[in-house]
Motif scaffolding. Structure first.
Motif, mmCIF file in Angstrom:
data_model
loop_
_atom_site.group_PDB
_atom_site.id
_atom_site.type_symbol
_atom_site.label_atom_id
_atom_site.label_comp_id
_atom_site.label_asym_id
_atom_site.label_seq_id
_atom_site.Cartn_x
_atom_site.Cartn_y
_atom_site.Cartn_z
ATOM 1 N N UNK A 2 -88.624 32.999 34.324
ATOM 2 C CA UNK A 2 -89.022 31.595 34.494
ATOM 3 C C UNK A 2 -90.293 31.508 35.342
ATOM 4 N N UNK A 3 -91.169 30.612 34.952
ATOM 5 C CA UNK A 3 -92.453 30.491 35.654
ATOM 6 C C UNK A 3 -92.320 29.546 36.861
ATOM 7 N N UNK A 4 -91.409 29.898 37.727
ATOM 8 C CA UNK A 4 -91.233 29.163 38.990
ATOM 9 C C UNK A 4 -90.870 30.194 40.061
ATOM 10 N N UNK A 292 -102.695 21.578 39.931
ATOM 11 C CA UNK A 292 -101.431 21.966 39.285
ATOM 12 C C UNK A 292 -101.672 22.964 38.154
ATOM 13 N N UNK A 293 -102.731 22.742 37.392
ATOM 14 C CA UNK A 293 -103.047 23.643 36.281
ATOM 15 C C UNK A 293 -103.459 25.017 36.830
ATOM 16 N N UNK A 296 -100.435 27.093 37.920
ATOM 17 C CA UNK A 296 -99.732 27.778 36.833
ATOM 18 C C UNK A 296 -100.419 29.093 36.481
ATOM 19 N N UNK A 297 -101.755 29.062 36.410
ATOM 20 C CA UNK A 297 -102.501 30.281 36.060
ATOM 21 C C UNK A 297 -102.284 31.352 37.128
ATOM 22 N N UNK A 299 -99.698 31.614 39.356
ATOM 23 C CA UNK A 299 -98.318 32.111 39.399
ATOM 24 C C UNK A 299 -98.042 33.048 38.220
ATOM 25 N N UNK B 299 -99.000 25.774 32.339
ATOM 26 C CA UNK B 299 -98.496 24.613 33.081
ATOM 27 C C UNK B 299 -97.334 23.964 32.326
ATOM 28 N N UNK B 301 -95.366 25.618 30.351
ATOM 29 C CA UNK B 301 -94.270 26.583 30.544
ATOM 30 C C UNK B 301 -93.612 26.359 31.908
ATOM 31 N N UNK B 302 -94.438 26.160 32.927
ATOM 32 C CA UNK B 302 -93.918 25.970 34.286
ATOM 33 C C UNK B 302 -93.124 24.667 34.375
ATOM 34 N N UNK B 305 -89.778 25.155 32.728
ATOM 35 C CA UNK B 305 -88.892 25.986 33.555
ATOM 36 C C UNK B 305 -88.384 25.213 34.762
ATOM 37 N N UNK B 306 -89.255 24.358 35.295
ATOM 38 C CA UNK B 306 -88.860 23.541 36.428
ATOM 39 C C UNK B 306 -87.757 22.555 36.014
#
Lengths: 378, 389
Positions: A2-4, A292-293, A296-297, A299, B299, B301-302, B305-306
């Motif tokens: 997961x991307x978090x 925010x964008x 994401x890149x 992380x 973003x 994807x994030x 997932x969030x």
């Protein structure tokens, strides 16, 4: 994956945010600057950071680190970006540790990794020779001499180079400047005979160094990795360092937005809060989106860095995007603060200065946009 | 073998047996999309067959409950179905506003009877829906809408006009925002109601756009009777449903899937010199665009997932809508540059009647429909950044 952030990483983030807000607020950097401190960072802070485990995030447990990995390293870098905490974290705990891990012999790892993790030894990488990043352009020569090597040439803009104990030097053992082959990595003591170190005070009040190698003699055991194939080992480590730099830039951008939004919520003109003006609301909302964008890149790239393998495309993506966003964030922060943003007394100036130095470090937007295109096949 | 692995094998085998060969290539244009509805003309027998077969398993709406015509699949099973369909390049059997807009709203706000009545017909592609939201004087300020619905006992009497109603001329039913209380504040007097477009008093008029196409209509209601049982949620509480749907729509507009990379189109058109695009200025612009596009993809994807981890998407969907639509406009400007004069041909075989130019013009609406870019920025400023009103 997961991307978090997972629970452990989230906890590290909260710890790091609290630690730097408490121990290294911007006022610390301001004082170092005003005192013309020759180290450029607080050694006490660095020691405390090491005790927190921050110096050993990329060092495995057998060598005294925590082995937390790159997502953790990025989380801490972002927290440092928020308060502009000055330390050899990037030079030693990130770049130093990852290059030693990627290129070092068992003996070199055993010697250096525990000392990096404990904060006792500061290691840095000497790579660029001109004002523009480009490892392949390396001309500094390493010639075989008396069973070892003799290094001659110039390195510039070496982060913390004025205080580092050990310097990893990218040198040419064959071929000519511009070629990827023929480059090798050497571990050199900063106090080695024939190595002249000049401290360079940078715009961000941090210190780098110009290093002149006048026939510096090193033993054969100073070679890291395979002679002539230094770039193969360096590239992956350097890419990971670029991603962590992007994370620090992200912290700077986020802090600039937060300070700006707070100012918009408090400052009154024409009898109203200026945050009620749509002209400013939209600028702030656009900046929020870009951050925010970028997040994401960054992380994604950190996660890929932990997964291992080739991260070049992700590193160039993250470094390019985070650099562009930090440029926007720092410029917008000054504009939206108005006159007070231009004063030395206010902190925003420290952020724009640090941002530009980091944007440029290990390749700026254009360098990475070009590399991103090349790695994407165009 | 795990249950999921067994599901994958069974799904693969079923698709292999049931997906007609002509449905195993991506949709090329509007004509390849199956919208369903009473008056839909199937492009081919295969298209019809593919819809019927998928609908029989509930796989046109895989995650909806079985009793409402869905497949009853779990998230993991749905993911596998998607993967297996992509594996054979199977086309989506049915696309509709019923599936991605009304359906989710009914599942959340509708009564059991309303779900039983409307959802299976959506799932089988029998009824095509349109959305009656905007009005001539209620665009960005949607809540100021004035279409009137009077309570007449067992029905509502509806009078007024909608605009920008997508495919109203092709739709069978409409889900519509109407004002049921003129004395209340503007957000509190609105209701959400469904009625048949064949009802007496409904008329539509297509609006010709700069692209030459007419995907939108003006829609007029003149003493239209709408059965009371088709009012969704509570009377005067329709704005809650409208907001839920708009958030849903915004996420959808921002997340338009992965189109062919711009660089692949450019490589094809411009060629490479020493491994780099022959036009260095365009190469730079494309790289800059693709860096943003890739970061935006991560973003999405994030954000997903969030949401899965229990986070609230909330106003973040406004950011996705704003950023995604602006990116898409930028992408089409670059496609125009990559294709040069060829992109500007309007009629003729060579350009498939100006497909590039018309698609480019279509994107200009992306940052207007579903709430303009400026409205999204207002929402971000107020709800996320908490800037003063």
């Amino acid at each position: 994956m997961a991307l978090i952030l997972n629970e452990e990483q989230q906890l590290l983030k909260e710890t790091a945010d609290g630690f730097f807000a408490d121990k290294a607020p911007v006022s610390q950097l301001r004082k170092l600057r005003d005192d013309k401190d020759e180290t450029g960072y607080s050694k006490d802070l660095w020691q405390e950071m090491a005790e927190m485990g921050f110096a050993g995030l990329l060092v495995d447990e057998d060598n005294g680190g925590t082995g937390f990995g790159y997502v953790g390293a990025g989380v801490v870098a972002e927290a440092m970006g928020r308060t502009l905490a000055a330390s050899p974290y990037l030079a030693s705990a990130i770049v130093g540790a990852s290059v030693v891990e990627a290129a070092g012999s068992d003996a070199q790892k055993a010697e250096l990794l525990p000392a990096i993790a404990s904060g006792e030894t500061v290691v840095t990488l000497a790579i660029d020779e001109t004002a523009h990043h480009g490892p392949e352009k390396t001309a500094l020569k390493a010639e075989k001499a008396g069973g070892g090597y003799k290094l001659s040439g110039l390195k510039t803009f070496v982060p913390e180079g004025h205080v580092a104990d050990k310097v990893i030097v990218l040198a040419r053992t064959s071929g000519k400047a511009g070629e990827r082959d023929g480059l090798s990595l050497f571990l050199v003591d900063r106090k080695a005979s024939g190595l002249i170190v000049d401290r360079t005070v940078m715009t961000d009040s941090r210190n780098w160094a110009k290093m002149t190698f006048e026939g510096v003699a090193v033993g054969a055991d100073a070679l890291m990795g395979t002679e002539g194939k230094g770039m193969d080992a360096l590239e992956g480590a350097l890419d990971r360092a670029r991603i962590v730099v992007a994370a620090e830039l992200l912290g700077i951008s986020q802090q600039c937005l937060d300070m700006t939004v707070q100012y918009l919520q408090e400052r009154k003109q024409f009898g109203v809060l200026i945050g009620s003006f749509q002209g400013l609301q939209h600028r702030a909302a656009e900046l929020f989106s870009e951050i925010e964008v970028s997040r994401s890149a960054v992380l994604k790239a950190l996660q890929v860095a932990d997964a291992g393998g080739n991260v070049g495309w992700f590193a160039s993506l993250a470094k390019a995007k985070a650099s562009k966003t930090a440029e926007l964030a720092t410029n917008e922060a000054i504009q939206m603060h108005g006159g007070i943003g231009m004063t030395d007394e206010f902190d925003i100036g420290f952020y724009i200065k640090r941002a530009r130095v980091l944007q440029n470090l290990y390749g700026g937007f254009n360098y990475h946009a070009d590399r991103f295109a090349a790695l994407s096949g165009y | 073998m795990s249950d999921l692995e067994q599901f994958r094998q069974e799904t693969r085998a079923w698709l292999e047996d049931n997906c007609p060969a002509s449905m195993r290539k991506p949709a090329q244009g509007e004509a390849d999309i199956c919208w369903g509805g009473r008056r839909f003309e199937f492009q081919s027998e295969d298209q019809k067959l593919w819809l019927e077969r998928m609908a029989s398993r509930g796989w046109t709406v895989p995650t909806w409950p079985k009793e409402y015509g869905g497949g009853g699949l779990s998230k993991d099973e749905n993911k596998i179905l998607g993967e297996e369909m992509r594996r054979i390049k199977a086309r989506s059997p049915l696309t509709s506003f019923g599936i991605w807009m009304l359906g989710p709203a009914l599942l959340k706000f509708g009564t059991h009877e309303q779900k039983l009545e409307h959802l299976p017909k959506i799932a089988r592609g029998e009824i095509r829906w349109c959305q009656g939201y905007s009005e001539p004087n209620a665009g960005s300020d949607l809540a100021s809408l004035m279409t009137k619905a009077e309570d007449k006992g067992d029905y509502y009497l509806i009078n007024g006009q909608k605009i920008w109603t997508s495919y109203a001329d092709k739709a069978d039913w409409i889900f519509c925002l109407v004002r049921t209380d003129f004395s209340a504040t503007k957000h509190t007097g609105i209701s959400f109601i469904l009625f048949d477009m064949e009802s007496e008093g409904v008329s539509t008029k297509p609006i010709k756009l700069i692209s030459g196409y007419s995907p939108f209509c003006e829609t007029f209601f003149d003493d239209v009777k709408a059965d009371k049982k088709n009012l969704v949620g509570e009377v005067n509480k329709g704005w809650t449903i409208a907001k839920y749907l708009l958030t849903h729509e915004r996420t959808g507009i921002g997340d338009m899937g992965l189109p062919t990379p711009l660089s692949a189109i450019a490589r094809d058109k411009l060629g490479l010199e020493d491994g780099e695009l022959a036009d260095t200025m365009l190469r730079h612009q494309i790289a800059e665009h693709e860096i943003d596009a890739a970061s935006f993809m991560f973003t999405i994807e994030r954000a997903k997932d969030q949401a899965k981890a229990g986070g609230d998407m909330g106003a973040f969907s406004s950011m996705l809508k704003y950023y995604g639509t602006e990116l898409n406009k930028d992408r089409h400007e670059l496609i125009l540059k990559v294709n040069g004069s060829e992109a500007l041909e309007w009629e003729g075989q060579f350009s498939n009647n100006g497909e590039i130019a018309r698609s480019w013009l279509r994107t200009k609406a992306n940052s207007i429909e579903g709430g303009t870019t400026e409205v999204q920025l207002n929402i971000i400023a107020k709800r996320i950044l908490e800037l003063p009103a």
